[in-house]
Design a protein around this motif. Structure first.
Motif, short mmCIF file in Angstrom:
data_model
loop_
_atom_site.label_atom_id
_atom_site.label_comp_id
_atom_site.label_asym_id
_atom_site.label_seq_id
_atom_site.Cartn_x
_atom_site.Cartn_y
_atom_site.Cartn_z
N ALA A 24 0.83 -1.21 0.00
CA ALA A 24 0.00 0.00 0.00
C ALA A 24 0.86 1.26 0.00
CB ALA A 24 -0.93 -0.01 1.22
N LEU A 25 1.95 1.25 0.76
CA LEU A 25 2.84 2.41 0.79
C LEU A 25 3.48 2.64 -0.57
CD1 LEU A 25 4.59 1.92 4.26
CD2 LEU A 25 2.90 3.66 3.64
N ARG A 26 3.90 1.55 -1.23
CA ARG A 26 4.49 1.69 -2.56
C ARG A 26 3.45 2.22 -3.56
NH1 ARG A 26 7.45 -3.07 -1.05
NH2 ARG A 26 5.78 -4.40 -1.87
N GLU A 27 2.21 1.71 -3.46
CA GLU A 27 1.14 2.17 -4.35
C GLU A 27 0.81 3.64 -4.10
OE1 GLU A 27 -1.86 1.93 -7.31
OE2 GLU A 27 -0.06 0.76 -6.84
N ASN A 28 0.80 4.03 -2.81
CA ASN A 28 0.54 5.43 -2.47
C ASN A 28 1.62 6.35 -3.04
OD1 ASN A 28 -0.90 7.56 -0.79
ND2 ASN A 28 1.14 7.63 0.11
N GLU A 29 2.87 5.92 -2.93
CA GLU A 29 3.97 6.72 -3.47
C GLU A 29 3.84 6.86 -4.99
OE1 GLU A 29 8.89 6.70 -3.51
OE2 GLU A 29 7.76 5.20 -2.38
N ARG A 30 3.44 5.76 -5.64
CA ARG A 30 3.28 5.81 -7.09
C ARG A 30 2.14 6.77 -7.48
NH1 ARG A 30 0.22 3.98 -11.01
NH2 ARG A 30 -1.24 3.00 -9.56
N LEU A 31 1.03 6.71 -6.73
CA LEU A 31 -0.11 7.57 -7.02
C LEU A 31 0.23 9.03 -6.76
CD1 LEU A 31 -3.04 5.44 -5.53
CD2 LEU A 31 -2.51 5.82 -7.94
N GLN A 32 1.00 9.30 -5.69
CA GLN A 32 1.41 10.67 -5.42
C GLN A 32 2.25 11.23 -6.56
OE1 GLN A 32 0.59 12.74 -3.04
NE2 GLN A 32 -0.61 11.35 -1.77
N GLN A 33 3.15 10.42 -7.09
CA GLN A 33 3.97 10.86 -8.22
C GLN A 33 3.12 11.08 -9.46
OE1 GLN A 33 7.26 11.68 -8.19
NE2 GLN A 33 6.86 12.40 -10.27
N GLU A 34 2.12 10.19 -9.65
CA GLU A 34 1.23 10.33 -10.80
C GLU A 34 0.40 11.61 -10.69
OE1 GLU A 34 -2.37 7.82 -12.97
OE2 GLU A 34 -0.98 6.81 -11.61
N ILE A 35 -0.06 11.93 -9.47
CA ILE A 35 -0.81 13.17 -9.26
C ILE A 35 0.06 14.39 -9.55
CG2 ILE A 35 -1.87 14.62 -7.48
CD1 ILE A 35 -2.93 12.03 -6.21
N ALA A 36 1.31 14.35 -9.09
CA ALA A 36 2.23 15.47 -9.35
C ALA A 36 2.47 15.64 -10.83
CB ALA A 36 3.55 15.23 -8.62
N ASP A 37 2.64 14.53 -11.55
CA ASP A 37 2.86 14.61 -13.00
C ASP A 37 1.63 15.17 -13.71
OD1 ASP A 37 5.36 13.53 -12.62
OD2 ASP A 37 4.77 11.48 -13.12
N LEU A 38 0.43 14.72 -13.29
CA LEU A 38 -0.80 15.21 -13.91
C LEU A 38 -1.02 16.69 -13.61
CD1 LEU A 38 -3.22 12.21 -13.24
CD2 LEU A 38 -2.26 12.92 -15.44
N THR A 39 -0.65 17.12 -12.39
CA THR A 39 -0.78 18.54 -12.04
C THR A 39 0.11 19.40 -12.92
OG1 THR A 39 -1.28 17.96 -9.73
CG2 THR A 39 -0.57 20.23 -10.17
N MET A 40 1.34 18.96 -13.13
CA MET A 40 2.26 19.70 -13.99
C MET A 40 1.74 19.71 -15.43
SD MET A 40 4.82 21.00 -12.34
CE MET A 40 5.99 21.25 -13.68
#
Length: 292
Positions: free
Chosen positions: A79-95
Motif C-alpha cells: 500500500a505504501l508503494r502504491e501510495n507513493e506511485r499515485l502521489q507521483q502520478e498526481i504530481a505529474d498530472l498537475t504539472m
C-alpha cells in the motif's frame, strides 16, 4: 561514609528468533510423542491428551498470529508503494494540467492577435513580447523586447487582443517603452462607427481598475443616435494614432452641463490586466502618404 552503590543484575533475554526455534522444536517433539502414545498404556495416553494437545493448539495460534502479522506487513508495504506511485502520478498530472492551461492561454492570445492582425491588414506589423511593466497589475505603461534595431520608432501604434493598446514613447536599441491609452495622461480621438461622430477618449487608470472602463467626452450627438454597445475606433483627426483601429465599445452616455455634448464610458477592446504579446505597427501617422 561513602554511599553504597548497588550493582544492577543483568537480566537474561533470549532473542525472539531463538525462542521461536525452541518452541517449534518442542512442538515437533510433542507431536511425535502424541503419535507414539499407542505404545504406552492408560495414564501416559491420558497425560498426553491433557498436556500435549492444548500446547499444540497454543503453538498453532502463535504461528497463525505471526503469519497474519507478516501478511499485514506485506500488504502495508504494498500500500505504501502504491501510495507513493499515485502521489507521483498526481504530481505529474498537475504539472501536465498547468502546462495545458498555459498552452491554451497562449493559443487564445495568438488567436486574438491573429484577429486584430486581420482587422488591420493594411498596416505592416511586427510582434513583440512584454518584458517589464509598471508597479501595478494594470499595464498602463510597459516595456517590450523590440527596439530601434528592429525598426521600432517613437509614436508607432501598439495593438493587441481586440484593438488599440497605446503608442511607443521611447526607444532603445533592443527595447521600447509603451504608454497605453488607459494611462491618466493619455488622450486619443475616436469615432463612433454607427454615426461617424468624433469624441475624445481620456485615460483613467482608476476607472479601469475599479470598473474596467475608460472615459470619453466631447461627443456631439444632438439626435441621440449613439447607443450603448456602439463600436469606437481611432479617428482620422488623431495626431498620434492611425485611423480605424478598434478602441472599445460605448458603455454609458450622459449629457454634459452645456447640453451641447455628451460624455460617458467606453469598455476597452483590450484586456489591460493580462498583456503578454503585442503587435507594433511599423509606421506612424505622419508617415501615411496622402491620397492623390
Amino acid at each position: 561514609m561513602s554511599p553504597v552503590v548497588k550493582k544492577k543484575k543483568n537480566k537474561f533475554t533470549l532473542p525472539g528468533k531463538y525462542l521461536l526455534m525452541i518452541l517449534t522444536g518442542l512442538c515437533v517433539l510433542l507431536m511425535i510423542i502424541t503419535f507414539r502414545t499407542d505404545l504406552f498404556e492408560g495414564p501416559l495416553r491420558t497425560v498426553a491428551g491433557y498436556v500435549v494437545v492444548p500446547f499444540q493448539k497454543g503453538i498453532a495460534s502463535v504461528g497463525g498470529y505471526l503469519y497474519d502479522r507478516a501478511e499485514e506487513m506485506g500488504r502495508l508495504q504494498d500500500a505504501l508503494r502504491e501510495n507513493e506511485r499515485l502521489q507521483q502520478e498526481i504530481a505529474d498530472l498537475t504539472m501536465e494540467n498547468a502546462q495545458l492551461q498555459q498552452d491554451r492561454y497562449e493559443l487564445e492570445n495568438l488567436r486574438s492577435l491573429y484577429g486584430i492582425d486581420e482587422e488591420t491588414a493594411d498596416y505592416e506589423k511586427t510582434g513583440a513580447r512584454v518584458i517589464a511593466s509598471d508597479a501595478t497589475n494594470w499595464f498602463y505603461s510597459f516595456t517590450i523586447d523590440k527596439g530601434s534595431e528592429d525598426g521600432i520608432g517613437v509614436d508607432m501604434n501598439v495593438i493587441a487582443g481586440g484593438g488599440l493598446v497605446g503608442r511607443v514613447v521611447s526607444v532603445g536599441p533592443n527595447y521600447a517603452h509603451v504608454l497605453s491609452i488607459i494611462a491618466d495622461n493619455s488622450n486619443v480621438y475616436g469615432t463612433v462607427l454607427t454615426t461617424s461622430a468624433n469624441l475624445l477618449v481620456s485615460g483613467d487608470l482608476q476607472s479601469v481598475m475599479t470598473d474596467g472602463v475608460i472615459r470619453f467626452e466631447q461627443l456631439s450627438d444632438r439626435d441621440d443616435q449613439v447607443r450603448q454597445g456602439d463600436k469606437v475606433v481611432t479617428s482620422d483627426i488623431s495626431s498620434k494614432y492611425l485611423p480605424d483601429i478598434p478602441i472599445g465599445y460605448i458603455g454609458s452616455i450622459e449629457t454634459a452641463a452645456n447640453n451641447m455634448t455628451k460624455y460617458g464610458t467606453i469598455t476597452p477592446a483590450v484586456d489591460f490586466q493580462h498583456l503578454q504579446e503585442v503587435l507594433v505597427i511599423l509606421e506612424t501617422k505622419q508617415q501615411i502618404p496622402e491620397e492623390e
